[in-house]
Design an enzyme around this catalytic site. Sequence first.
Site, PDB file in Angstrom:
ATOM      1  N   GLU A 117       0.808  -1.208   0.000  1.00 40.87           N
ATOM      2  CA  GLU A 117       0.000   0.000   0.000  1.00 40.87           C
ATOM      3  C   GLU A 117       0.847   1.265   0.000  1.00 40.87           C
ATOM      4  O   GLU A 117       2.025   1.250   0.359  1.00 40.87           O
ATOM      5  CB  GLU A 117      -0.926  -0.009   1.210  1.00 40.87           C
ATOM      6  CG  GLU A 117      -0.175  -0.107   2.507  1.00 40.87           C
ATOM      7  CD  GLU A 117      -1.090  -0.444   3.683  1.00 40.87           C
ATOM      8  OE1 GLU A 117      -1.687  -1.535   3.655  1.00 40.87           O
ATOM      9  OE2 GLU A 117      -1.195   0.375   4.585  1.00 40.87           O
ATOM     10  N   CYS A 119       3.808   8.179   0.867  1.00 41.61           N
ATOM     11  CA  CYS A 119       4.502   7.230   1.727  1.00 41.61           C
ATOM     12  C   CYS A 119       4.467   5.885   0.995  1.00 41.61           C
ATOM     13  O   CYS A 119       3.380   5.358   0.746  1.00 41.61           O
ATOM     14  CB  CYS A 119       3.752   7.168   3.050  1.00 41.61           C
ATOM     15  SG  CYS A 119       4.362   5.918   4.155  1.00 41.61           S
ATOM     16  N   CYS A 132       7.040  -7.368   6.680  1.00 42.32           N
ATOM     17  CA  CYS A 132       8.287  -6.910   7.302  1.00 42.32           C
ATOM     18  C   CYS A 132       8.718  -7.920   8.352  1.00 42.32           C
ATOM     19  O   CYS A 132       7.886  -8.416   9.111  1.00 42.32           O
ATOM     20  CB  CYS A 132       8.073  -5.539   7.952  1.00 42.32           C
ATOM     21  SG  CYS A 132       9.568  -4.880   8.708  1.00 42.32           S
ATOM     22  N   CYS A 192       8.108  -5.392  14.943  1.00 40.87           N
ATOM     23  CA  CYS A 192       7.842  -4.431  16.017  1.00 40.87           C
ATOM     24  C   CYS A 192       6.436  -4.701  16.566  1.00 40.87           C
ATOM     25  O   CYS A 192       5.496  -4.923  15.805  1.00 40.87           O
ATOM     26  CB  CYS A 192       7.946  -3.009  15.489  1.00 40.87           C
ATOM     27  SG  CYS A 192       9.568  -2.659  14.792  1.00 40.87           S
ATOM     28  N   CYS A 228       3.289  -2.604  15.435  1.00 45.67           N
ATOM     29  CA  CYS A 228       3.140  -2.295  14.009  1.00 45.67           C
ATOM     30  C   CYS A 228       2.368  -3.366  13.257  1.00 45.67           C
ATOM     31  O   CYS A 228       2.655  -4.552  13.357  1.00 45.67           O
ATOM     32  CB  CYS A 228       4.505  -2.106  13.372  1.00 45.67           C
ATOM     33  SG  CYS A 228       4.423  -1.841  11.586  1.00 45.67           S
ATOM     34  N   CYS A 236       0.511   2.663   8.817  1.00 48.10           N
ATOM     35  CA  CYS A 236       1.367   1.676   8.185  1.00 48.10           C
ATOM     36  C   CYS A 236       0.815   0.243   8.204  1.00 48.10           C
ATOM     37  O   CYS A 236       0.660  -0.349   9.254  1.00 48.10           O
ATOM     38  CB  CYS A 236       2.670   1.794   8.968  1.00 48.10           C
ATOM     39  SG  CYS A 236       3.942   0.681   8.650  1.00 48.10           S
TER      40      CYS A 236
HETATM   41  N1  SAH Z   1      10.459  -0.025   8.767  1.00 46.88           N
HETATM   42  C1  SAH Z   1      10.790   1.356   8.756  1.00 46.88           C
HETATM   43  C2  SAH Z   1       9.892   2.187   7.881  1.00 46.88           C
HETATM   44  C3  SAH Z   1       8.440   1.830   7.865  1.00 46.88           C
HETATM   45  S1  SAH Z   1       7.557   2.072   9.376  1.00 46.88           S
HETATM   46  C4  SAH Z   1      10.810   1.885  10.180  1.00 46.88           C
HETATM   47  O1  SAH Z   1      10.376   1.204  11.092  1.00 46.88           O
HETATM   48  O2  SAH Z   1      11.266   3.010  10.352  1.00 46.88           O
HETATM   49  C5  SAH Z   1       7.364   3.826   9.369  1.00 46.88           C
HETATM   50  C6  SAH Z   1       7.035   4.429  10.708  1.00 46.88           C
HETATM   51  O3  SAH Z   1       5.674   4.167  11.081  1.00 46.88           O
HETATM   52  C7  SAH Z   1       7.906   3.896  11.820  1.00 46.88           C
HETATM   53  O4  SAH Z   1       8.422   4.936  12.605  1.00 46.88           O
HETATM   54  C8  SAH Z   1       6.922   3.039  12.575  1.00 46.88           C
HETATM   55  O5  SAH Z   1       7.343   2.849  13.868  1.00 46.88           O
HETATM   56  C9  SAH Z   1       5.647   3.825  12.446  1.00 46.88           C
HETATM   57  N2  SAH Z   1       4.416   3.098  12.795  1.00 46.88           N
HETATM   58  C10 SAH Z   1       4.151   1.797  12.669  1.00 46.88           C
HETATM   59  N3  SAH Z   1       2.910   1.497  13.115  1.00 46.88           N
HETATM   60  C11 SAH Z   1       2.362   2.670  13.529  1.00 46.88           C
HETATM   61  C12 SAH Z   1       1.096   3.040  14.105  1.00 46.88           C
HETATM   62  N4  SAH Z   1       0.143   2.144  14.309  1.00 46.88           N
HETATM   63  N5  SAH Z   1       0.898   4.342  14.421  1.00 46.88           N
HETATM   64  C13 SAH Z   1       1.854   5.275  14.192  1.00 46.88           C
HETATM   65  N6  SAH Z   1       3.053   4.990  13.651  1.00 46.88           N
HETATM   66  C14 SAH Z   1       3.322   3.694  13.320  1.00 46.88           C
HETATM   67 FE1  SF4 Z   2       8.806  -3.193  10.116  1.00 48.89          FE
HETATM   68 FE2  SF4 Z   2       6.751  -1.927  11.176  1.00 48.89          FE
HETATM   69 FE3  SF4 Z   2       8.965  -2.256  12.599  1.00 48.89          FE
HETATM   70 FE4  SF4 Z   2       8.990  -0.562  10.499  1.00 48.89          FE
HETATM   71  S1  SF4 Z   2       7.798  -0.347  12.378  1.00 48.89           S
HETATM   72  S2  SF4 Z   2      10.532  -2.115  11.030  1.00 48.89           S
HETATM   73  S3  SF4 Z   2       7.559  -1.638   9.124  1.00 48.89           S
HETATM   74  S4  SF4 Z   2       7.621  -3.899  11.881  1.00 48.89           S
END
Ligand code: SAH
Ligand code: SF4
Length: 340
Positions: free
Chosen positions: A89, A102, A109, A113, A116, A330
Site C-alpha cells: 500500500e 509514503c 516486514c 515491532c 506495528c 502503516c
Molecule cells: N520499517 C521502517 C519504515 C516503515 S515504518 C521503520 O520502522 O522506520 C514507518 C514508521 O511508522 C515507523 O516509525 C513506525 O514505527 C511507524 N508506525 C508503525 N505502526 C504505527 C502506528 N500504528 N501508528 C503510528 N506509527 C506507526
Molecule cells: Fe517493520 Fe513496522 Fe517495525 Fe517498520 S515499524 S521495522 S515496518 S515492523
Amino acid sequence: MKNIYDLTIEELEEYFLNNNEKKFKALQIYSWIYGKRIKSFDEMTDMKKGLIEKIKKDFKIDYLKIVKVERDKEVNKYLFELDDGTHIESVLMKHDYGKSICISSQVGCNMGCKFCESGRLKKVRDLMSYEMVLQILEVEKDINERISHVVIMGIGEPFDNYKNVTNFIKIINHPKGLAIGSRHITVSTSGVVPKILEFSNFPYQVNLAISLHAPNDKIRDRLMPINKAYKIKDIMDALKTYYKKTNRRITFEYIMLDGINDTEECAQELCRLLKGFNCYINLIPYNETNNMEFKRSKNDRILKFYDIIKKNNVSVTIRREFGSNISAACGQLRSKKEEL
Ligand code: SAH
Ligand code: SF4
C-alpha cells in the site's frame, strides 16, 4: 523479462552500449516514460522501428494494479496487487506545500515491532525498484498531479532491501526521471546499523529518519526485536559516523504509547540521549489498530512530553494525524485485505 521502470540511467546506458547503440538513448527513453508517460514503446517516435522491437523483447512497460482506494480530504490510501498476487500500500498526503507519498519497500516486514501492523505479516519478499517507482506513477496518474515529496515509511524495512531502495532513489531523483529533489526524499529505518553506515557513503543528500520510540534499551527491547541485535548505543555511534560524513540533520521518530514510553522521565532521558546532536524529534501520536494491545497517549501527555523536550532545547514537532479514520497507519489496509 525486466520492467523498464526498474533501471537506473546507468543501467540503461549500459544496455544500449552492449547493443551497439549510443548511450544517449537511455535519456531518450527516460523522457518518454517519465516525461511523456507513454504506455507503449511504440509511441517513441524518435527511435528506429528495429530498436523499438528489440526494446519490446527485452522490457515490460506495465503499471501495477490498484485494487482499492480510500479517499479523504487530506489523504488517499491505495492498495496495490502485484504480479504474484501479493499486496502493498501507499498513502498520499495532501499538504499545503505539495503532495507527499509514503511508499512501501517490502511485502510484509521481518522486524516484528510489537506495535506495528506491517510487522504482524512476515516478509514475503523485497520489492523491486520498479514496484516502488510505480507506486508514485500510479498515484500521480490517479490524482493527475505531480508528487513533490517521497517518504519510504510504508510497509517494510528499507534497509533490509538496500540495493533496490537506493536504486529507486537514483531513479526518482534523476532530472529526466521523476526529478524529485533529494532533500524531498526521506528513508526511515528501525535501526539496521551496518546499513546506516553504508548509507553514510551514499552520494545523494536524502533525509534519514530513525524509528527510535524509546529512550533506553529496556523499553526498546520490549517494543522492537531489532534492539536485541543493535542497541541504542550502536545506533547512536553509527549516526555519529553518518553525521560526520554527510553533515545532515537526523530525524528521530517517537511513537507515543500510553503508559509505555510517554512519561516525564522518558522525556528527560530522551533529551539526555540526544542533547548536542544535530537532530529533531518527531512525536507521533500512535494510530491505534484493532489487533494491538497498545493505546495512543492522551493529548495532555503528548503536550507535556513535547514541552519538556522543548525546554531542553532539542528540536521537536508533533506529527499531524493523517487519515486515522481510513486505516492510514502503516500496513493497516493490507492487513485487512489479507484477513478477508
Ligand atoms: N520499517 C521502517 C519504515 C516503515 S515504518 C521503520 O520502522 O522506520 C514507518 C514508521 O511508522 C515507523 O516509525 C513506525 O514505527 C511507524 N508506525 C508503525 N505502526 C504505527 C502506528 N500504528 N501508528 C503510528 N506509527 C506507526
Ligand atoms: Fe517493520 Fe513496522 Fe517495525 Fe517498520 S515499524 S521495522 S515496518 S515492523
